[in-house]
Design a protein around this motif. Sequence first.
Motif, short mmCIF file in Angstrom:
data_model
loop_
_atom_site.label_atom_id
_atom_site.label_comp_id
_atom_site.label_asym_id
_atom_site.label_seq_id
_atom_site.Cartn_x
_atom_site.Cartn_y
_atom_site.Cartn_z
N PHE A 71 -4.59 11.14 -12.23
CA PHE A 71 -4.32 10.81 -10.83
C PHE A 71 -3.33 11.81 -10.25
CE2 PHE A 71 -1.33 8.47 -13.48
CZ PHE A 71 -0.11 8.73 -12.88
N ASN A 72 -3.10 11.70 -8.95
CA ASN A 72 -2.23 12.65 -8.25
C ASN A 72 -1.24 11.87 -7.40
OD1 ASN A 72 -1.22 15.09 -7.41
ND2 ASN A 72 -2.85 15.51 -5.94
N ALA A 73 0.05 12.00 -7.70
CA ALA A 73 1.09 11.21 -7.04
C ALA A 73 1.55 11.87 -5.74
CB ALA A 73 2.26 11.00 -7.98
N ILE A 74 0.72 11.75 -4.70
CA ILE A 74 1.09 12.20 -3.36
C ILE A 74 0.64 11.14 -2.35
CG2 ILE A 74 0.94 14.64 -4.00
CD1 ILE A 74 -1.64 14.79 -2.36
N ASP A 75 0.91 11.39 -1.08
CA ASP A 75 0.49 10.51 0.03
C ASP A 75 0.98 9.07 -0.16
OD1 ASP A 75 -0.72 12.73 1.01
OD2 ASP A 75 -2.77 12.02 0.76
N PRO A 76 2.30 8.85 -0.24
CA PRO A 76 2.83 7.51 -0.48
C PRO A 76 2.73 6.62 0.75
CG PRO A 76 4.63 9.02 -0.05
CD PRO A 76 3.38 9.86 -0.11
N ASN A 77 2.58 5.32 0.50
CA ASN A 77 2.65 4.31 1.56
C ASN A 77 3.22 3.02 0.98
OD1 ASN A 77 0.54 1.85 2.81
ND2 ASN A 77 2.05 2.82 4.12
N LEU A 78 4.33 2.57 1.56
CA LEU A 78 4.96 1.34 1.13
C LEU A 78 4.44 0.16 1.94
CD1 LEU A 78 8.63 0.56 0.35
CD2 LEU A 78 7.51 -0.75 2.13
N TRP A 87 5.23 -2.70 -2.72
CA TRP A 87 4.29 -1.86 -3.47
C TRP A 87 4.23 -0.48 -2.84
CZ3 TRP A 87 1.88 -4.34 -7.60
CH2 TRP A 87 1.94 -5.73 -7.60
N LEU A 88 3.94 0.51 -3.66
CA LEU A 88 3.74 1.86 -3.17
C LEU A 88 2.33 2.30 -3.54
CD1 LEU A 88 5.47 4.10 -1.74
CD2 LEU A 88 5.61 5.19 -4.00
N ALA A 89 1.49 2.44 -2.52
CA ALA A 89 0.14 2.99 -2.71
C ALA A 89 0.22 4.50 -2.59
CB ALA A 89 -0.82 2.41 -1.69
N PHE A 90 -0.63 5.21 -3.31
CA PHE A 90 -0.59 6.67 -3.27
C PHE A 90 -1.90 7.21 -3.82
CE2 PHE A 90 1.17 5.33 -7.33
CZ PHE A 90 0.53 6.15 -8.24
N GLY A 91 -2.05 8.52 -3.72
CA GLY A 91 -3.18 9.15 -4.40
C GLY A 91 -3.97 10.11 -3.56
N GLY A 96 -8.69 8.83 -7.88
CA GLY A 96 -8.61 7.96 -6.73
C GLY A 96 -7.23 7.43 -6.39
N LEU A 97 -7.22 6.35 -5.60
CA LEU A 97 -5.99 5.77 -5.08
C LEU A 97 -5.41 4.77 -6.08
CD1 LEU A 97 -7.12 5.10 -1.40
CD2 LEU A 97 -6.19 7.19 -2.41
N LYS A 98 -4.08 4.81 -6.20
CA LYS A 98 -3.38 3.96 -7.14
C LYS A 98 -2.24 3.21 -6.43
CE LYS A 98 -5.75 6.15 -10.37
NZ LYS A 98 -6.87 5.53 -11.09
N MET A 99 -1.55 2.36 -7.20
CA MET A 99 -0.45 1.59 -6.64
C MET A 99 0.49 1.17 -7.76
SD MET A 99 -0.73 -1.96 -4.47
CE MET A 99 -1.16 -2.94 -5.92
N ILE A 100 1.80 1.19 -7.45
CA ILE A 100 2.80 0.68 -8.38
C ILE A 100 3.71 -0.28 -7.62
CG2 ILE A 100 2.81 2.68 -9.92
CD1 ILE A 100 5.42 3.55 -8.47
N ARG A 101 4.39 -1.16 -8.34
CA ARG A 101 5.34 -2.07 -7.72
C ARG A 101 6.71 -1.41 -7.68
NH1 ARG A 101 8.47 -6.49 -9.02
NH2 ARG A 101 7.98 -6.35 -11.24
N LEU A 102 7.44 -1.69 -6.60
CA LEU A 102 8.77 -1.12 -6.40
C LEU A 102 9.85 -2.18 -6.59
CD1 LEU A 102 8.21 1.02 -3.16
CD2 LEU A 102 8.19 1.82 -5.54
N ASP A 103 11.05 -1.72 -6.86
CA ASP A 103 12.24 -2.57 -6.81
C ASP A 103 12.75 -2.51 -5.38
OD1 ASP A 103 14.76 -3.67 -6.83
OD2 ASP A 103 15.42 -2.64 -8.64
N PRO A 104 12.65 -3.60 -4.61
CA PRO A 104 13.05 -3.54 -3.19
C PRO A 104 14.50 -3.15 -2.97
CG PRO A 104 11.78 -5.54 -3.64
CD PRO A 104 12.11 -4.93 -4.97
N LYS A 105 15.38 -3.46 -3.94
CA LYS A 105 16.79 -3.14 -3.76
C LYS A 105 17.04 -1.63 -3.80
CE LYS A 105 18.59 -7.49 -5.63
NZ LYS A 105 19.46 -8.11 -6.66
N THR A 106 16.32 -0.94 -4.65
CA THR A 106 16.55 0.50 -4.82
C THR A 106 15.50 1.36 -4.12
OG1 THR A 106 15.26 0.64 -6.85
CG2 THR A 106 17.59 0.04 -7.06
#
Length: 245
Positions: A71-78, A87-91, A96-106
């Motif tokens: 995958f390619n970690a560019i084009d972020p969208n929270l 969540w942060l979608a990217f790709g 294709g497009l992927k997503m990871i969960r974020l820590d809202p505090k940081t």
Amino acid sequence: MPGWVKDAVPGARGIWAPDVSFSHGEYRIYYSVSTFGKNCSAIGLVATPSLEKPVWTDKGLVFRSTPDDDFNAIDPNLFEDAEGRQWLAFGSFWSGLKMIRLDPKTGRAAKDARIHALARRGGPGAIEAPFVIRRGGFYYLFASVDFCCRGAASTYHTVVGRAKEPQGPYLDREGKSMMDGGGLLVLHADLDPSKRFVGPGHIAVLREPKQDYIVYHAYDTQARGVPTLRIQPLGWTDDGWPVAL
């Protein structure tokens, strides 16, 4: 560019694709760092407590991809789900497009974050620039497909699918999964009555109390294919699908 970039992404000469949000008392900008055609890429974060007199703080690397990844970690969208999770979608291209969960505090990746696959296309895998919104019990994933950055010859266009959960599966109006190349057409040169603007994509959705708007770039065939900013009202059908007006 921040100092960490030269080690994380050797050869990078710039940053782009900013995604702006407000969370936990600060404005956060996620951005892309990469070199053309390679997936040694990174998503970084800067933040400021105010836009009136901004004092930007480099929050460093949020997530990255290497040549060992598919995958390619560019084009972020929270985006934030109904439970308040971020969540942060990217790709771009690759698998294709992927997503990871974020820590809202940081604003950085959660400690237990894992990669979720959202959408993909067959070779050459031309899909990128995810943007996710929540509306009426659904999550809507907008994506740009085919090729941008070719002026009047650009074939870029925008599709959408929706899901009941942020992780998907995202299906189009016909029930086809975006993991199988599905997606309802939202923006395309053929949908422009004037046939003037081509390659509409890399969208954002601006949500106002009385009207949504879709914001994107397209190429002006009457001005030698220069890139332009375009804004259209975004309507919704009775069965809950977006229509660029």
